[in-house]
Design a protein around this motif. Sequence first.
Motif, mmCIF file in Angstrom:
data_model
loop_
_atom_site.group_PDB
_atom_site.id
_atom_site.type_symbol
_atom_site.label_atom_id
_atom_site.label_comp_id
_atom_site.label_asym_id
_atom_site.label_seq_id
_atom_site.Cartn_x
_atom_site.Cartn_y
_atom_site.Cartn_z
ATOM 1 N N VAL A 37 0.833 -1.204 0.000
ATOM 2 C CA VAL A 37 0.000 0.000 0.000
ATOM 3 C C VAL A 37 0.865 1.250 0.000
ATOM 4 C CG1 VAL A 37 -1.637 1.339 1.371
ATOM 5 C CG2 VAL A 37 -1.994 -1.117 1.037
ATOM 6 N N SER A 171 -7.305 0.105 0.399
ATOM 7 C CA SER A 171 -5.969 0.697 0.421
ATOM 8 C C SER A 171 -6.036 2.216 0.266
ATOM 9 C CB SER A 171 -5.113 0.098 -0.698
ATOM 10 O OG SER A 171 -4.966 -1.292 -0.516
ATOM 11 N N VAL A 177 -4.749 1.261 6.964
ATOM 12 C CA VAL A 177 -5.254 0.173 6.140
ATOM 13 C C VAL A 177 -5.529 -1.051 7.003
ATOM 14 C CG1 VAL A 177 -4.722 -1.354 4.213
ATOM 15 C CG2 VAL A 177 -3.979 1.035 4.154
#
Length: 252
Positions: A37, A171, A177
């Motif tokens: 991410v 994300s 996250v």
Amino acid sequence: MRPGPVSAVAFPEGQGPAPRRARSVAESFRFATAGLVHALRTQRNLRIHFLLALLVMVLALAVRLSRLELAVLVLTVAVVLVAELVNTAVEAAVDLFSPQLHDLARIAKNVAAGAVMVSAIGAVVVGILLFYQPLMAVLAHPSAVPARHSQSYLTLVGTSLTLLFTWAGKSWLTRPVRLAGGMPSGHSAVAWALATAIYLAGAGPWLSLIGAVLAGLVAESRLEAGLHDVWEVAAGAALGVGVMAGVFLLLG
């Protein structure tokens, strides 16, 4: 003036911070997801490659590449994305240990970028070899429609894309996250995607109704558990229906 030596963070023996290791497989996945991410959020080229990979995979399904050709394409795409991730890791490590300009730091970054370029060129060559003949056949005979995919195959593709888009949404829209909770609801997305597949496969009104009821119960359970709000569940449902309907429409 010659550049000075590469600086490094040093700790007295036994006094440095202990390395943070994953205590479980689930935590390992969380660390890996956090790294992916971070790279997607901060690296423009990785985002471009990721988007191109999605478009190429959709095109591959549309022109009905064989399973072996799909396997080659997936492996090629993975190599490019891995090269980008390694390049990002190398840049971060170099910036940590050599905050000043240094020839060796420059060489390390350039070599890592060169690895990405080589993988990208290889991917272009593989793409030409895989897509040239199918695309030429379609252009030569626009009315020719490739053989239809089976409904089970379309359902598998639709479910996989739903999971992928769900992860992408979490994300970008959820901070920090996390896989549990966040926008959109993955359970709701998958449940409604499967309910849509049941309907589009022509299972009949009763089975379609049962699929919709079960999908609604799955969405309601996420609200009852307090893991999602109404908007997250609704977004997941819309995502699942839209992706599965698009797969059946475009690839069916």
